[in-house]
Design a protein around this motif. Structure first.
Motif, PDB file in Angstrom:
ATOM      1  N   LEU A  10     -36.079  -9.894 -22.502  1.00 15.79           N
ATOM      2  CA  LEU A  10     -34.940  -9.932 -21.579  1.00 15.79           C
ATOM      3  C   LEU A  10     -34.232 -11.286 -21.604  1.00 15.79           C
ATOM      4  O   LEU A  10     -33.884 -11.844 -20.561  1.00 15.79           O
ATOM      5  N   ASN A  11     -33.986 -11.806 -22.822  1.00 12.79           N
ATOM      6  CA  ASN A  11     -33.372 -13.127 -22.951  1.00 12.79           C
ATOM      7  C   ASN A  11     -31.854 -13.061 -23.070  1.00 12.79           C
ATOM      8  O   ASN A  11     -31.219 -14.062 -23.375  1.00 12.79           O
ATOM      9  N   PHE A  12     -31.273 -11.880 -22.883  1.00 17.42           N
ATOM     10  CA  PHE A  12     -29.823 -11.714 -22.791  1.00 17.42           C
ATOM     11  C   PHE A  12     -29.549 -11.031 -21.452  1.00 17.42           C
ATOM     12  O   PHE A  12     -30.087  -9.951 -21.185  1.00 17.42           O
ATOM     13  N   ALA A  13     -28.703 -11.631 -20.640  1.00 15.30           N
ATOM     14  CA  ALA A  13     -28.484 -11.107 -19.291  1.00 15.30           C
ATOM     15  C   ALA A  13     -27.973  -9.673 -19.325  1.00 15.30           C
ATOM     16  O   ALA A  13     -28.389  -8.834 -18.515  1.00 15.30           O
ATOM     17  N   ASP A  14     -27.080  -9.352 -20.281  1.00 21.30           N
ATOM     18  CA  ASP A  14     -26.526  -7.998 -20.331  1.00 21.30           C
ATOM     19  C   ASP A  14     -27.549  -6.979 -20.822  1.00 21.30           C
ATOM     20  O   ASP A  14     -27.484  -5.800 -20.477  1.00 21.30           O
ATOM     21  N   HIS A  15     -28.538  -7.441 -21.619  1.00 22.67           N
ATOM     22  CA  HIS A  15     -29.630  -6.534 -22.011  1.00 22.67           C
ATOM     23  C   HIS A  15     -30.536  -6.261 -20.812  1.00 22.67           C
ATOM     24  O   HIS A  15     -30.975  -5.120 -20.605  1.00 22.67           O
ATOM     25  N   ALA A  16     -30.820  -7.295 -20.019  1.00 26.49           N
ATOM     26  CA  ALA A  16     -31.621  -7.078 -18.808  1.00 26.49           C
ATOM     27  C   ALA A  16     -30.926  -6.066 -17.894  1.00 26.49           C
ATOM     28  O   ALA A  16     -31.567  -5.154 -17.339  1.00 26.49           O
ATOM     29  N   LYS A  17     -29.621  -6.204 -17.765  1.00 22.49           N
ATOM     30  CA  LYS A  17     -28.872  -5.303 -16.885  1.00 22.49           C
ATOM     31  C   LYS A  17     -28.940  -3.863 -17.367  1.00 22.49           C
ATOM     32  O   LYS A  17     -29.142  -2.940 -16.576  1.00 22.49           O
ATOM     33  N   GLU A  18     -28.804  -3.655 -18.695  1.00 19.60           N
ATOM     34  CA  GLU A  18     -28.784  -2.282 -19.201  1.00 19.60           C
ATOM     35  C   GLU A  18     -30.137  -1.592 -19.049  1.00 19.60           C
ATOM     36  O   GLU A  18     -30.216  -0.369 -19.043  1.00 19.60           O
ATOM     37  N   THR A  19     -31.216  -2.382 -18.958  1.00 18.55           N
ATOM     38  CA  THR A  19     -32.546  -1.802 -18.790  1.00 18.55           C
ATOM     39  C   THR A  19     -33.006  -1.829 -17.329  1.00 18.55           C
ATOM     40  O   THR A  19     -34.166  -1.573 -17.036  1.00 18.55           O
ATOM     41  N   ASN A  20     -32.071  -2.165 -16.425  1.00 16.91           N
ATOM     42  CA  ASN A  20     -32.345  -2.200 -14.976  1.00 16.91           C
ATOM     43  C   ASN A  20     -33.458  -3.186 -14.625  1.00 16.91           C
ATOM     44  O   ASN A  20     -34.247  -2.957 -13.707  1.00 16.91           O
ATOM     45  N   ALA A  21     -33.508  -4.285 -15.363  1.00 14.80           N
ATOM     46  CA  ALA A  21     -34.504  -5.330 -15.109  1.00 14.80           C
ATOM     47  C   ALA A  21     -33.806  -6.554 -14.534  1.00 14.80           C
ATOM     48  O   ALA A  21     -32.659  -6.848 -14.875  1.00 14.80           O
ATOM     49  N   PRO A  22     -34.473  -7.295 -13.654  1.00 16.55           N
ATOM     50  CA  PRO A  22     -33.876  -8.519 -13.115  1.00 16.55           C
ATOM     51  C   PRO A  22     -33.745  -9.579 -14.208  1.00 16.55           C
ATOM     52  O   PRO A  22     -34.548  -9.629 -15.148  1.00 16.55           O
ATOM     53  N   ILE A  23     -32.727 -10.410 -14.097  1.00 16.83           N
ATOM     54  CA  ILE A  23     -32.568 -11.517 -15.043  1.00 16.83           C
ATOM     55  C   ILE A  23     -33.701 -12.510 -14.805  1.00 16.83           C
ATOM     56  O   ILE A  23     -33.907 -12.970 -13.678  1.00 16.83           O
ATOM     57  N   PRO A  24     -34.479 -12.843 -15.820  1.00 15.38           N
ATOM     58  CA  PRO A  24     -35.656 -13.685 -15.604  1.00 15.38           C
ATOM     59  C   PRO A  24     -35.289 -15.124 -15.244  1.00 15.38           C
ATOM     60  O   PRO A  24     -34.344 -15.698 -15.793  1.00 15.38           O
ATOM     61  N   ALA A  25     -36.053 -15.688 -14.308  1.00 15.72           N
ATOM     62  CA  ALA A  25     -35.879 -17.095 -13.939  1.00 15.72           C
ATOM     63  C   ALA A  25     -36.543 -18.008 -14.959  1.00 15.72           C
ATOM     64  O   ALA A  25     -36.144 -19.167 -15.115  1.00 15.72           O
ATOM     65  N   GLU A  26     -37.570 -17.499 -15.623  1.00 16.66           N
ATOM     66  CA  GLU A  26     -38.243 -18.217 -16.705  1.00 16.66           C
ATOM     67  C   GLU A  26     -38.442 -17.241 -17.853  1.00 16.66           C
ATOM     68  O   GLU A  26     -38.449 -16.025 -17.654  1.00 16.66           O
ATOM     69  N   PRO A  27     -38.607 -17.744 -19.074  1.00 19.18           N
ATOM     70  CA  PRO A  27     -38.810 -16.841 -20.209  1.00 19.18           C
ATOM     71  C   PRO A  27     -40.003 -15.913 -20.012  1.00 19.18           C
ATOM     72  O   PRO A  27     -41.060 -16.331 -19.529  1.00 19.18           O
ATOM     73  N   ILE A  28     -39.813 -14.653 -20.386  1.00 18.89           N
ATOM     74  CA  ILE A  28     -40.890 -13.663 -20.404  1.00 18.89           C
ATOM     75  C   ILE A  28     -41.517 -13.680 -21.789  1.00 18.89           C
ATOM     76  O   ILE A  28     -40.833 -13.457 -22.789  1.00 18.89           O
ATOM     77  N   ILE A  29     -42.816 -13.958 -21.850  1.00 16.84           N
ATOM     78  CA  ILE A  29     -43.508 -14.096 -23.125  1.00 16.84           C
ATOM     79  C   ILE A  29     -44.407 -12.890 -23.354  1.00 16.84           C
ATOM     80  O   ILE A  29     -45.151 -12.472 -22.473  1.00 16.84           O
ATOM     81  N   PHE A  30     -44.311 -12.318 -24.548  1.00 17.67           N
ATOM     82  CA  PHE A  30     -45.277 -11.301 -24.969  1.00 17.67           C
ATOM     83  C   PHE A  30     -45.556 -11.521 -26.451  1.00 17.67           C
ATOM     84  O   PHE A  30     -44.937 -12.367 -27.102  1.00 17.67           O
ATOM     85  N   PHE A  31     -46.492 -10.768 -27.003  1.00 19.61           N
ATOM     86  CA  PHE A  31     -46.903 -10.953 -28.388  1.00 19.61           C
ATOM     87  C   PHE A  31     -46.768  -9.652 -29.169  1.00 19.61           C
ATOM     88  O   PHE A  31     -46.951  -8.555 -28.630  1.00 19.61           O
ATOM     89  N   LYS A  32     -46.468  -9.793 -30.441  1.00 20.66           N
ATOM     90  CA  LYS A  32     -46.600  -8.692 -31.381  1.00 20.66           C
ATOM     91  C   LYS A  32     -47.831  -8.981 -32.232  1.00 20.66           C
ATOM     92  O   LYS A  32     -48.063 -10.135 -32.631  1.00 20.66           O
TER      93      LYS A  32
END
Length: 288
Positions: A80-102
């Protein structure tokens, strides 16, 4: 420089692209791995090319390309590092980076087939800018962050949305499926790319444009991500960090989400980082 790895799966060798032509490196030892990026590999490669320019072996245009990094210790992704992508997925804009792993087992060549996982009904796409760590990074100051980046590459962060969102736990189970991290075609060293904060990025499915964005709209830029991630873990040379996707993913389509099926063709690119193409294949049991 533009670094490639070429050859059959599991047998790739390091190469380079010069003036849009692919070359093998006969006599050059090593691979594009932690030792290469963490040591003086780029300098030695530059010297090798300068002294062997007339001896480089041109490769066929259609040679298979593997992932341009050999056995990274981890693939770190930012959600969710693009505000408009967060919006399209109904997720709040993150205050800090969301980290996950592949999972590193997800890593594959840029034009290899992508397997839809067994029982998947919501396999999705995400064009992303990725960068490769070139210097061990732990508690890095923001002003020194780019000193730790070796180069940049194209990444399609495939995601299984049901596994990711509806099955409980963390996102990783929907992100780390086999073949879900096609990377490349090449790594462009920082001097090749220009302004990394203003690169056009796009993705199509079966020829239809789904994503059309720019790295200029990222919430957290590359220097901040290096600084931030390094507060929580050590990034090793050769590690891949993927920086998020612009809007236009299948999950966000209106009126209903659109997901990938066997036979679909996904093409994507980022300005200065080339293009890649994947054909989606249905999962089948491995041969005994």
């Amino acid at each position: 420089m533009k670094l490639i790895r070429y050859g059959n799966p599991g047998q790739e060798k390091p190469g380079v692209i010069i003036d849009d032509k692919k070359y093998a490196l006969p006599g050059f030892s090593g691979d594009y791995d932690e030792d290469f990026f963490g040591g003086d590999g780029l300098q030695k490669l530059s010297e090798y090319i300068a002294s062997h320019k007339n001896e480089l072996e041109e490769l066929p245009e259609d040679v298979r390309l593997g992932a341009p990094v050999f056995k990274p210790s981890k693939i770190v992704c930012i959600g969710l590092n693009f505000a408009d992508h967060a919006k399209e997925t109904n997720a709040p804009i993150p205050a800090e980076p969301i980290i996950f792993f592949k999972a590193t087992t997800a890593l594959t060549g840029p034009n290899d087939n992508v397997t839809i996982p067994r029982n998947s009904v919501k396999t999705d796409w995400e064009v992303e800018l990725a960068f490769v760590i070139g210097k061990k990074a732990s508690y890095v100051d923001l002003e020194n962050a780019l000193d730790h980046v070796a180069g940049y590459c194209l990444h399609n962060d495939y995601s299984e949305r049901e596994f990711q969102i509806e099955r409980g736990g963390q996102w990783d189970k929907g992100k780390g499926c086999d073949t879900f991290a096609p990377v490349g075609p090449f790594i462009a060293t920082a001097d090749e790319l220009g302004d990394v904060n203003n690169l056009h990025m796009w993705l199509t499915v079966n020829g239809k444009t789904m994503q059309n964005g720019s790295t200029s709209t990222m919430i957290f830029d590359v220097p901040f991500l290096v600084h931030y991630i390094s507060q929580f873990m050590t990034l090793l040379p050769g590690d891949i960090v993927s920086t998020g996707t612009p809007p236009g993913v299948g999950l966000g389509m209106k009126p209903e989400p659109v997901y990938l099926k066997a036979g679909d063709v996904v093409e994507l690119g980022i300005e200065g980082l080339g293009t890649s193409k994947q054909v989606l294949k249905a999962w089948s049991p491995p041969a005994s």
